[in-house]
Design a protein around this motif. Structure first.
Motif, PDB file in Angstrom:
ATOM      1  N   ALA A 112      -1.292  15.648   3.284  1.00  0.00           N
ATOM      2  CA  ALA A 112      -2.604  15.616   2.639  1.00  0.00           C
ATOM      3  C   ALA A 112      -3.657  16.187   3.576  1.00  0.00           C
ATOM      4  O   ALA A 112      -3.580  16.024   4.797  1.00  0.00           O
ATOM      5  N   PRO A 113      -4.645  16.888   3.010  1.00  0.00           N
ATOM      6  CA  PRO A 113      -5.679  17.463   3.874  1.00  0.00           C
ATOM      7  C   PRO A 113      -6.532  16.350   4.495  1.00  0.00           C
ATOM      8  O   PRO A 113      -6.742  15.301   3.900  1.00  0.00           O
ATOM      9  N   THR A 114      -6.995  16.588   5.700  1.00  0.00           N
ATOM     10  CA  THR A 114      -7.811  15.597   6.383  1.00  0.00           C
ATOM     11  C   THR A 114      -9.238  15.715   5.924  1.00  0.00           C
ATOM     12  O   THR A 114      -9.679  16.785   5.456  1.00  0.00           O
ATOM     13  N   ARG A 115      -9.975  14.624   6.052  1.00  0.00           N
ATOM     14  CA  ARG A 115     -11.363  14.617   5.629  1.00  0.00           C
ATOM     15  C   ARG A 115     -12.230  15.354   6.638  1.00  0.00           C
ATOM     16  O   ARG A 115     -12.045  15.228   7.843  1.00  0.00           O
ATOM     17  N   ARG A 151       0.855  -1.183   0.000  1.00  0.00           N
ATOM     18  CA  ARG A 151       0.000   0.000   0.000  1.00  0.00           C
ATOM     19  C   ARG A 151       0.887   1.227   0.000  1.00  0.00           C
ATOM     20  O   ARG A 151       1.912   1.263   0.697  1.00  0.00           O
ATOM     21  N   PRO A 152       0.489   2.230  -0.756  1.00  0.00           N
ATOM     22  CA  PRO A 152       1.301   3.451  -0.727  1.00  0.00           C
ATOM     23  C   PRO A 152       1.197   4.116   0.637  1.00  0.00           C
ATOM     24  O   PRO A 152       0.156   4.049   1.285  1.00  0.00           O
ATOM     25  N   LYS A 153       2.288   4.727   1.046  1.00  0.00           N
ATOM     26  CA  LYS A 153       2.283   5.412   2.337  1.00  0.00           C
ATOM     27  C   LYS A 153       1.398   6.645   2.244  1.00  0.00           C
ATOM     28  O   LYS A 153       1.343   7.315   1.221  1.00  0.00           O
ATOM     29  N   LYS A 154       0.722   6.945   3.345  1.00  0.00           N
ATOM     30  CA  LYS A 154      -0.146   8.115   3.370  1.00  0.00           C
ATOM     31  C   LYS A 154       0.705   9.370   3.380  1.00  0.00           C
ATOM     32  O   LYS A 154       1.740   9.445   4.047  1.00  0.00           O
TER      33      LYS A 154
END
Length: 137
Positions: free
Chosen positions: A132-135, A125-128
């Protein structure tokens, strides 16, 4: 002396089970996964690329730029045969992938080694992205 014999027997059994697990891992990981199907653009580009080379365009970037421009300019009717080939390729991929999963699970289920002790290759799995903006909740 008795304890020593028991320990040796246990060690032999462990070595055998580890060897079986290793052989099974190799067998499972050797089952080749089918390649992703080609898209309509890839079918068209593979045919068109040779013609562009004959026209004198030799650079990779030049060929790809020209291919992109030509593909965008094509209408739906001209793309239709390539779209049909892409749909057939996708269907064949689904069939091949199902066969792949069946073979892989058959090997795992038929083995006498517990699946928990196997070190199977699985898609990473690609690393997060930490930025990145949070939901919104």
């Amino acid at each position: 002396h008795k304890k020593e014999k028991k320990r040796r027997k246990k060690d032999k059994r462990r070595k055998k089970s580890k060897k079986r697990a290793r052989e099974l891992e190799e067998e499972i990981n050797s089952i080749s996964k089918p390649k992703q199907p080609m898209t309509a653009y890839q079918f068209w580009a593979s045919e068109r690329r040779a013609a562009l080379r004959e026209e004198g365009i030799t650079s990779f970037g030049g060929i790809n730029t020209r291919l992109g421009e030509e593909w965008k300019a094509m209408d739906g009717e001209m793309r239709q045969p390539y779209n049909q080939r892409a749909v057939k390729a996708r269907e064949q991929y689904k069939v091949d992938f199902d066969k792949y999963l069946a073979r892989r699970s058959k090997v795992i289920n038929d083995s006498s080694v517990s699946s928990a002790s196997l070190k199977l290759k699985s898609p990473k799995r690609p690393k997060k992205d930490p930025n990145a903006p949070t939901r919104a909740r």
